[in-house]
Design a protein around this motif. Structure first.
Motif, short mmCIF file in Angstrom:
data_model
loop_
_atom_site.label_atom_id
_atom_site.label_comp_id
_atom_site.label_asym_id
_atom_site.label_seq_id
_atom_site.Cartn_x
_atom_site.Cartn_y
_atom_site.Cartn_z
N MET A 1 74.50 152.73 98.52
CA MET A 1 73.92 152.00 97.42
C MET A 1 74.58 152.45 96.12
SD MET A 1 69.95 151.77 96.26
CE MET A 1 69.73 153.28 95.35
N SER A 2 75.04 151.49 95.32
CA SER A 2 75.65 151.83 94.04
C SER A 2 74.65 151.56 92.92
CB SER A 2 76.93 151.04 93.81
OG SER A 2 76.63 149.68 93.66
N ILE A 3 74.75 152.33 91.87
CA ILE A 3 73.87 152.20 90.72
C ILE A 3 74.63 151.43 89.64
CG2 ILE A 3 72.65 153.45 88.92
CD1 ILE A 3 72.32 155.74 90.91
N GLU A 4 74.01 150.38 89.13
CA GLU A 4 74.61 149.57 88.07
C GLU A 4 74.12 150.09 86.73
OE1 GLU A 4 74.41 145.05 86.28
OE2 GLU A 4 73.36 145.51 88.12
N LYS A 5 75.03 150.68 85.96
CA LYS A 5 74.69 151.17 84.62
C LYS A 5 75.10 150.14 83.60
CE LYS A 5 75.13 156.12 85.48
NZ LYS A 5 75.74 157.36 84.99
N HIS A 6 74.19 149.87 82.66
CA HIS A 6 74.50 148.97 81.55
C HIS A 6 73.58 149.29 80.40
CE1 HIS A 6 70.86 146.49 82.15
NE2 HIS A 6 71.04 146.80 83.42
N GLY A 7 74.05 149.04 79.19
CA GLY A 7 73.22 149.25 78.02
C GLY A 7 74.02 149.68 76.81
N LEU A 8 73.29 149.95 75.76
CA LEU A 8 73.86 150.35 74.49
C LEU A 8 73.17 151.62 74.03
CD1 LEU A 8 73.78 146.87 72.77
CD2 LEU A 8 75.84 148.23 73.01
N SER A 9 73.94 152.55 73.53
CA SER A 9 73.35 153.72 72.88
C SER A 9 73.72 153.63 71.40
CB SER A 9 73.83 155.02 73.51
OG SER A 9 75.23 155.12 73.45
N ILE A 10 72.86 154.19 70.55
CA ILE A 10 73.04 154.06 69.11
C ILE A 10 72.89 155.41 68.44
CG2 ILE A 10 70.60 153.48 68.82
CD1 ILE A 10 71.39 151.70 66.47
N GLY A 11 73.69 155.62 67.42
CA GLY A 11 73.59 156.79 66.57
C GLY A 11 73.69 156.35 65.13
N ILE A 12 72.90 156.97 64.27
CA ILE A 12 72.91 156.61 62.85
C ILE A 12 72.97 157.91 62.05
CG2 ILE A 12 71.66 155.50 60.96
CD1 ILE A 12 70.14 153.92 63.19
N GLU A 13 73.91 157.97 61.11
CA GLU A 13 73.97 159.14 60.25
C GLU A 13 74.41 158.74 58.86
OE1 GLU A 13 76.76 162.17 61.43
OE2 GLU A 13 78.20 160.71 62.11
N ARG A 14 73.93 159.48 57.89
CA ARG A 14 74.31 159.25 56.50
C ARG A 14 75.17 160.43 56.06
NH1 ARG A 14 72.71 155.90 52.58
NH2 ARG A 14 71.01 155.02 53.79
N ILE A 15 76.34 160.13 55.54
CA ILE A 15 77.23 161.15 54.99
C ILE A 15 77.43 160.79 53.53
CG2 ILE A 15 79.51 162.22 55.11
CD1 ILE A 15 79.57 161.39 58.09
N GLU A 16 76.85 161.63 52.67
CA GLU A 16 76.80 161.38 51.23
C GLU A 16 76.15 160.02 51.02
OE1 GLU A 16 80.75 162.13 49.77
OE2 GLU A 16 80.59 164.27 50.23
N ASP A 17 76.84 159.07 50.40
CA ASP A 17 76.21 157.77 50.15
C ASP A 17 76.64 156.70 51.15
OD1 ASP A 17 78.81 157.58 49.25
OD2 ASP A 17 78.29 156.32 47.53
N GLU A 18 77.25 157.12 52.27
CA GLU A 18 77.70 156.16 53.28
C GLU A 18 76.84 156.25 54.53
OE1 GLU A 18 82.31 155.27 52.60
OE2 GLU A 18 81.93 157.22 53.51
N LEU A 19 76.58 155.10 55.13
CA LEU A 19 75.80 155.03 56.35
C LEU A 19 76.75 154.67 57.49
CD1 LEU A 19 72.89 155.09 57.50
CD2 LEU A 19 72.84 152.62 57.18
N PHE A 20 76.73 155.52 58.54
CA PHE A 20 77.57 155.30 59.72
C PHE A 20 76.68 154.97 60.91
CE2 PHE A 20 80.29 157.71 56.97
CZ PHE A 20 81.56 157.22 57.22
N LEU A 21 77.04 153.90 61.60
CA LEU A 21 76.33 153.47 62.79
C LEU A 21 77.33 153.56 63.94
CD1 LEU A 21 73.78 151.93 63.93
CD2 LEU A 21 75.00 149.83 63.38
N SER A 22 76.96 154.30 64.99
CA SER A 22 77.84 154.37 66.15
C SER A 22 77.13 153.73 67.34
CB SER A 22 78.25 155.81 66.45
OG SER A 22 77.12 156.60 66.73
#
Length: 126
Positions: A1-22
């Protein structure tokens, strides 16, 4: 049996006045993946007024989208496209570069494809 992986992971960080979304995509994305991640992204962007967001999208494990998930992705981009300053897609498949070029039509900021993560991050920070 194989496992089907799918999805999105999210990271959010602010560096000084900039917002980074990964974001990191895995497998073939489904509508259910967007049902989970969309409220998180919208919550993060709700407070963004003057600051533009820089996005690093890791598509190295992305296999594609189901049709309804592709529609969800387009709607999300159309709704929040003005919030993004730069989007760097780090990938390893030829179709991803073409997808980024098409996605550029729907965004107010810059979007660029990279096959090297360090170059993608450097471009976002420049």
């Amino acid at each position: 049996m194989s496992i089907e992986k799918h999805g999105l992971s999210i990271g959010i960080e602010r560096i000084e006045d900039e917002l980074f979304l990964s974001l990191k995509a895995q497998g073939k994305l489904k509508h259910e993946d967007y049902a989970v991640i969309t409220p998180m992204i919208e919550s993060a962007l709700a407070e963004v007024k003057e600051t533009k967001v820089k996005v690093l999208f890791d598509g190295t494990e992305l296999e594609g989208w189901e049709l309804r998930a592709a529609w969800d992705d387009l709607k999300l981009g159309l709704k929040h496209g003005n919030s993004f300053d730069k989007i760097a897609l780090y990938g390893n498949k030829n179709w991803q570069e073409m997808a980024m070029k098409v996605g550029n039509w729907f965004l107010s900021g810059e979007a660029k494809y990279f096959d090297n993560q360090d170059e993608a991050v450097a471009w976002l920070k420049a």
